[in-house]
Design a protein around this motif. Structure first.
Motif, PDB file in Angstrom:
ATOM      1  N   TYR A  55     -20.875 -27.649  10.902  1.00  0.00           N
ATOM      2  CA  TYR A  55     -20.523 -27.070  12.203  1.00  0.00           C
ATOM      3  C   TYR A  55     -19.895 -25.685  12.042  1.00  0.00           C
ATOM      4  N   LEU A  56     -19.022 -25.533  11.067  1.00  0.00           N
ATOM      5  CA  LEU A  56     -18.389 -24.230  10.840  1.00  0.00           C
ATOM      6  C   LEU A  56     -19.411 -23.187  10.377  1.00  0.00           C
ATOM      7  N   GLN A 104     -21.187 -22.086  13.460  1.00  0.00           N
ATOM      8  CA  GLN A 104     -20.341 -21.172  14.236  1.00  0.00           C
ATOM      9  C   GLN A 104     -20.307 -19.785  13.600  1.00  0.00           C
ATOM     10  N   ALA A 105     -20.177 -19.738  12.283  1.00  0.00           N
ATOM     11  CA  ALA A 105     -20.063 -18.460  11.584  1.00  0.00           C
ATOM     12  C   ALA A 105     -21.326 -17.618  11.687  1.00  0.00           C
ATOM     13  N   ASP A 150     -23.729 -17.960  14.122  1.00  0.00           N
ATOM     14  CA  ASP A 150     -24.255 -17.993  15.493  1.00  0.00           C
ATOM     15  C   ASP A 150     -25.510 -18.841  15.639  1.00  0.00           C
ATOM     16  N   ASP A 197     -27.250 -21.935  17.279  1.00  0.00           N
ATOM     17  CA  ASP A 197     -27.080 -22.619  18.561  1.00  0.00           C
ATOM     18  C   ASP A 197     -27.079 -24.139  18.376  1.00  0.00           C
ATOM     19  N   GLU A 215     -21.573 -27.947  21.273  1.00  0.00           N
ATOM     20  CA  GLU A 215     -20.166 -27.972  20.865  1.00  0.00           C
ATOM     21  C   GLU A 215     -19.751 -29.397  20.554  1.00  0.00           C
ATOM     22  N   THR A 259     -12.928 -24.991  18.438  1.00  0.00           N
ATOM     23  CA  THR A 259     -12.988 -23.859  17.519  1.00  0.00           C
ATOM     24  C   THR A 259     -12.461 -22.624  18.244  1.00  0.00           C
ATOM     25  N   ARG A 298     -11.933 -18.193  17.601  1.00  0.00           N
ATOM     26  CA  ARG A 298     -12.170 -17.010  16.764  1.00  0.00           C
ATOM     27  C   ARG A 298     -10.927 -16.158  16.791  1.00  0.00           C
TER      28      ARG A 298
END
Length: 91
Positions: free
Chosen positions: A69-70, A73-74, A76, A78, A81, A88, A90
């Motif tokens: 998941y991280l 997120q890092a 981008d 899709d 959530e 999370t 930023r």
């Protein structure tokens, strides 16, 4: 500075974690944060290096899920959530 990889949702979810880390150029290490509400952090340095800080002593499933998941997120990717209480932010 290196160009960040382009990852698909399928790659993030289906690639063995070690292979995903290598493909994304991500280094993972144990964090000393012992708080049970801490599930991990991603740090993207100005030189393009990406690091995951993951708490030690967690189950393999939790470690694998949160790392993926991280990474999503890092870079981008899709993905839906995570449900509460996961969140999370930023910085």
């Amino acid at each position: 500075m290196s160009v960040p990889p382009t990852l698909s949702p399928a790659q993030v979810l289906d690639t063995p974690l070690g292979d995903l880390l290598a493909a994304a150029g991500v280094e993972i290490f144990d964090s000393s944060i012992a708080d049970r509400s801490f599930f991990g952090a991603v740090v993207q340095r100005k030189n393009g290096e990406t690091i995951l800080a993951m708490p030690s002593g967690r189950s393999e499933l939790e470690h694998d899920t949160m790392a993926r998941y991280l990474i999503a997120q890092a870079f981008d990717v899709d993905l839906p959530e995570l449900p509460p209480p996961f969140a999370t932010a930023r910085a």
